[in-house]
Design a protein around this motif. Structure first.
Motif, mmCIF file in Angstrom:
data_model
loop_
_atom_site.group_PDB
_atom_site.id
_atom_site.type_symbol
_atom_site.label_atom_id
_atom_site.label_comp_id
_atom_site.label_asym_id
_atom_site.label_seq_id
_atom_site.Cartn_x
_atom_site.Cartn_y
_atom_site.Cartn_z
ATOM 1 N N GLN A 6 79.349 31.023 29.017
ATOM 2 C CA GLN A 6 80.235 30.936 27.844
ATOM 3 C C GLN A 6 79.470 31.250 26.563
ATOM 4 O OE1 GLN A 6 81.408 26.909 28.719
ATOM 5 N NE2 GLN A 6 83.540 27.489 29.120
ATOM 6 N N ALA A 7 78.258 30.713 26.486
ATOM 7 C CA ALA A 7 77.432 30.943 25.294
ATOM 8 C C ALA A 7 77.090 32.424 25.141
ATOM 9 C CB ALA A 7 76.162 30.110 25.366
ATOM 10 N N GLN A 8 76.778 33.068 26.269
ATOM 11 C CA GLN A 8 76.466 34.499 26.248
ATOM 12 C C GLN A 8 77.657 35.309 25.723
ATOM 13 O OE1 GLN A 8 73.767 36.787 27.559
ATOM 14 N NE2 GLN A 8 72.626 35.032 26.801
ATOM 15 N N ASN A 9 78.849 34.902 26.131
ATOM 16 C CA ASN A 9 80.049 35.606 25.673
ATOM 17 C C ASN A 9 80.244 35.478 24.170
ATOM 18 O OD1 ASN A 9 80.717 36.545 28.176
ATOM 19 N ND2 ASN A 9 82.098 34.836 28.654
ATOM 20 N N LEU A 10 79.941 34.300 23.658
ATOM 21 C CA LEU A 10 80.187 34.048 22.232
ATOM 22 C C LEU A 10 79.039 34.515 21.335
ATOM 23 C CD1 LEU A 10 81.873 30.533 22.107
ATOM 24 C CD2 LEU A 10 82.919 32.759 21.728
ATOM 25 N N LEU A 11 77.947 34.912 21.970
ATOM 26 C CA LEU A 11 76.748 35.238 21.193
ATOM 27 C C LEU A 11 76.952 36.279 20.079
ATOM 28 C CD1 LEU A 11 73.400 34.815 22.843
ATOM 29 C CD2 LEU A 11 73.552 36.425 20.970
ATOM 30 N N PRO A 12 77.657 37.381 20.364
ATOM 31 C CA PRO A 12 77.836 38.371 19.280
ATOM 32 C C PRO A 12 78.524 37.764 18.053
ATOM 33 C CG PRO A 12 78.543 39.296 21.384
ATOM 34 C CD PRO A 12 78.267 37.850 21.622
ATOM 35 N N ASP A 15 79.354 23.485 19.056
ATOM 36 C CA ASP A 15 79.406 23.562 20.504
ATOM 37 C C ASP A 15 78.376 24.557 21.045
ATOM 38 O OD1 ASP A 15 80.896 22.014 22.128
ATOM 39 O OD2 ASP A 15 82.361 23.582 22.631
ATOM 40 N N PHE A 16 78.358 25.724 20.403
ATOM 41 C CA PHE A 16 77.476 26.810 20.825
ATOM 42 C C PHE A 16 76.009 26.394 20.708
ATOM 43 C CE2 PHE A 16 74.834 30.487 19.724
ATOM 44 C CZ PHE A 16 75.147 31.377 20.735
ATOM 45 N N GLU A 17 75.671 25.781 19.577
ATOM 46 C CA GLU A 17 74.260 25.451 19.329
ATOM 47 C C GLU A 17 73.749 24.350 20.256
ATOM 48 O OE1 GLU A 17 74.033 24.838 15.097
ATOM 49 O OE2 GLU A 17 73.595 26.973 14.735
ATOM 50 N N ARG A 18 74.662 23.546 20.754
ATOM 51 C CA ARG A 18 74.253 22.496 21.698
ATOM 52 C C ARG A 18 73.568 23.139 22.910
ATOM 53 N NH1 ARG A 18 79.155 19.071 22.056
ATOM 54 N NH2 ARG A 18 78.689 18.547 19.891
ATOM 55 N N HIS A 19 74.106 24.274 23.340
ATOM 56 C CA HIS A 19 73.459 25.006 24.443
ATOM 57 C C HIS A 19 72.307 25.880 23.925
ATOM 58 C CE1 HIS A 19 72.898 27.572 27.977
ATOM 59 N NE2 HIS A 19 72.897 28.592 27.128
ATOM 60 N N PHE A 20 72.598 26.609 22.869
ATOM 61 C CA PHE A 20 71.688 27.627 22.344
ATOM 62 C C PHE A 20 70.294 27.072 22.007
ATOM 63 C CE2 PHE A 20 70.099 30.020 18.583
ATOM 64 C CZ PHE A 20 70.047 31.294 19.113
ATOM 65 N N ASN A 21 70.270 25.895 21.385
ATOM 66 C CA ASN A 21 68.999 25.333 20.928
ATOM 67 C C ASN A 21 68.030 25.018 22.074
ATOM 68 O OD1 ASN A 21 69.755 25.571 18.297
ATOM 69 N ND2 ASN A 21 70.545 23.468 18.134
ATOM 70 N N SER A 22 68.559 24.947 23.266
ATOM 71 C CA SER A 22 67.664 24.610 24.384
ATOM 72 C C SER A 22 67.576 25.754 25.395
ATOM 73 C CB SER A 22 68.144 23.324 25.062
ATOM 74 O OG SER A 22 69.458 23.538 25.542
ATOM 75 N N CYS A 23 68.113 26.951 25.016
ATOM 76 C CA CYS A 23 68.124 28.072 25.978
ATOM 77 C C CYS A 23 67.318 29.247 25.429
ATOM 78 C CB CYS A 23 69.556 28.509 26.280
ATOM 79 S SG CYS A 23 69.645 29.941 27.379
ATOM 80 N N THR A 24 66.144 29.495 26.008
ATOM 81 C CA THR A 24 65.265 30.563 25.527
ATOM 82 C C THR A 24 65.899 31.937 25.733
ATOM 83 O OG1 THR A 24 63.708 29.220 26.765
ATOM 84 C CG2 THR A 24 62.791 30.979 25.419
ATOM 85 N N LYS A 25 66.619 32.090 26.817
ATOM 86 C CA LYS A 25 67.238 33.385 27.120
ATOM 87 C C LYS A 25 68.271 33.748 26.038
ATOM 88 C CE LYS A 25 68.920 36.044 30.963
ATOM 89 N NZ LYS A 25 70.019 36.071 31.932
ATOM 90 N N CYS A 26 69.076 32.768 25.677
ATOM 91 C CA CYS A 26 70.073 32.988 24.623
ATOM 92 C C CYS A 26 69.398 33.296 23.289
ATOM 93 C CB CYS A 26 70.975 31.762 24.469
ATOM 94 S SG CYS A 26 72.334 31.722 25.657
ATOM 95 N N GLN A 27 68.289 32.627 23.043
ATOM 96 C CA GLN A 27 67.608 32.839 21.763
ATOM 97 C C GLN A 27 67.026 34.251 21.672
ATOM 98 O OE1 GLN A 27 64.905 29.509 21.394
ATOM 99 N NE2 GLN A 27 66.625 28.069 21.404
ATOM 100 N N LEU A 28 66.471 34.725 22.784
ATOM 101 C CA LEU A 28 65.937 36.095 22.814
ATOM 102 C C LEU A 28 67.057 37.108 22.623
ATOM 103 C CD1 LEU A 28 63.279 35.974 25.687
ATOM 104 C CD2 LEU A 28 62.865 36.398 23.250
#
Lengths: 183, 266
Positions: free
Chosen positions: B5-11, B25-38
């Protein structure tokens, strides 16, 4: 009388967006002359249907017409989507550049110019469904909502096309850079 | 929110298009996901790259002229007598034949256009001069705080005020009910004559309505613009009317139409 007023309103609401219209048409069609013809026809259509326009965003309305005009032209001319731009077309790009910034240092200038050329080539090669949303978002600074309205697609589609388009552009650009930018 | 879900909303996160609750909601996942951050860094990099380096193609001035002339010609098909200006700069790509019907029709409208345009140029620009004069008067009335000589919202106060000051009785029409209240009247001097001016307002925009006797037949309503002001002119029942305002053209015309309707009733 009403026609004169129509013309005045058209002048205030639509004419100021000529450059936006041309920029979009130029990125979609790849050619200067084609873009001018598309824009001209789009303005004629816009003027013809102007009575039916009651919104407040003349730019989005006009760009929607430019896009439709382009696709009509595109289907008539059956141009290949992924055709590589011609050599002279890309030289042409250099002359038309209007967005070059910070060019005091000759070395920076050279690197910058080279990377700029590669970037514009890459954007040219990007499939049209991604290229159009990129141009609208990054160059025209339109919101997702405006793009969705203009293209008549859901906002989620705008989002996913932007995401995929950027990824694909990065891949094309990487391939070009690894070739040493030699052309 | 899971990774997919986070990947979908990333753009949309890159483009700052998410709502506040979505961001939380997004940052709850994003802050702990290196892949999303890259992925975020990559998306943001490409976005900035295009914003800063992609070409923006500016339209050439000739294109604007071409479009202007085409639209002007289009207009002349309906009202050939009203066209003023750019007609020599024509450009006819073959693909337009469909829009125009036939070349014969083009030539006919072009001929009508040239005739009417030459008539326009042949007449001295008395109208032009008058338009200038009225615009100047309108601006002066706003600058010098001299909008009204008689200040009243009552047509029965404004109308008698003109008695004895003019050799004609200007119609003073109450349009309060339609959103154009009278706020006063004054005398002005236009085109070598003392004339009546009735002042109306619409949402704080003043409208100067200039009235004087007309000697040359009725004329239909006609709008022009000068220096950002709109002027609407018509002549009926032996009077010349010029309404001048900073209101947009459609509003001022609607005012003029309402007024004209009332004049013919009274």
């Amino acid at each position: 009388m009403n026609d004169l007023i129509k013309k005045q309103r058209f002048h205030t609401i639509v004419m100021p967006h000529l450059s936006s219209a041309f920029n979009l048409a130029r990125w979609l069609s790849h050619g200067h002359q084609e873009a001018e013809d598309i824009v001209q026809e789009a303005f004629l259509r816009a003027f013809k249907y102007f009575d039916g326009f009651h919104g407040d965003d003349g730019r989005v309305w006009l760009l929607g017409i430019v896009r439709n005009t382009f696709y009509t032209w595109y289907q008539q001319n059956k141009i290949q989507t992924k055709s590589t731009p011609y050599e002279d077309e890309l030289y042409g790009l250099e002359f038309e550049m209007t967005s070059i910034r910070d060019k005091n240092n000759p070395e920076t200038k050279l690197i910058q110019k080279n990377s700029q050329r590669l970037l514009n080539e890459a954007l040219c090669e990007l499939p049209i469904e991604f290229r159009e949303v990129m141009v609208m978002r990054e160059l025209e600074d339109l919101s997702y909502k405006q793009i969705a309205e203009l293209m008549q697609i859901p906002m989620g589609t705008v989002m996913s096309r932007l995401g995929r388009g950027r990824k694909q552009l990065a891949t094309i650009l990487l391939a070009k850079t690894e070739n040493g930018g030699a052309k | 929110m899971n990774h997919e879900q986070a990947q979908n909303l990333l753009p949309a996160y890159v483009d700052k298009e998410l709502s506040l609750s979505e961001v939380v909601d997004f940052e709850r996942h994003f802050n702990s996901c290196t892949k999303c951050q890259l992925e975020y860094q990559e998306q943001a990099r490409v976005s900035t790259l295009i914003k800063n380096n992609a070409l923006y193609f500016e339209a050439k001035p000739e294109l604007a002229e071409r479009i202007e002339s085409v639209i002007t010609v289009d207009l002349s098909k309906a009202f050939p007598q009203k066209i003023q200006g750019h007609f020599w700069n024509l450009n006819w790509p073959g693909s337009w034949d469909g829009i125009w019907g036939s070349k014969g029709a083009i030539m006919a409208s072009l001929a009508a256009l040239i005739i009417s345009t030459s008539l326009f140029f042949a007449t001295p620009s008395a109208q032009e001069k008058l338009t200038e004069e009225l615009t100047a008067s309108h601006i002066r009335s706003l600058q010098a705080n001299h909008l009204s000589d008689v200040i009243s919202t009552d047509q029965h106060t404004v109308k008698p005020w003109f008695n004895g000051k003019l050799d004609f009785a200007p119609p003073v029409i109450d349009l309060t009910a339609t959103g154009f209240p009278i706020t006063g009247g004054r005398l002005d001097y236009i085109n070598g004559k003392t004339i009546a001016v009735i002042i109306y307002h619409h949402n704080k925009h003043p409208i100067n309505l200039y009235i004087w006797p007309n000697t040359s037949g009725d004329s239909a309503m006609h709008a022009t613009a000068r220096k950002g002001y709109t002027l609407v002119h018509w002549a009926t029942g032996g009077m010349n009317y010029w309404a001048v305002s900073d209101l947009e053209a459609t509003k001022l015309v609607s005012f003029a139409e309402k007024l004209q309707a009332q004049v013919s009733v009274n």
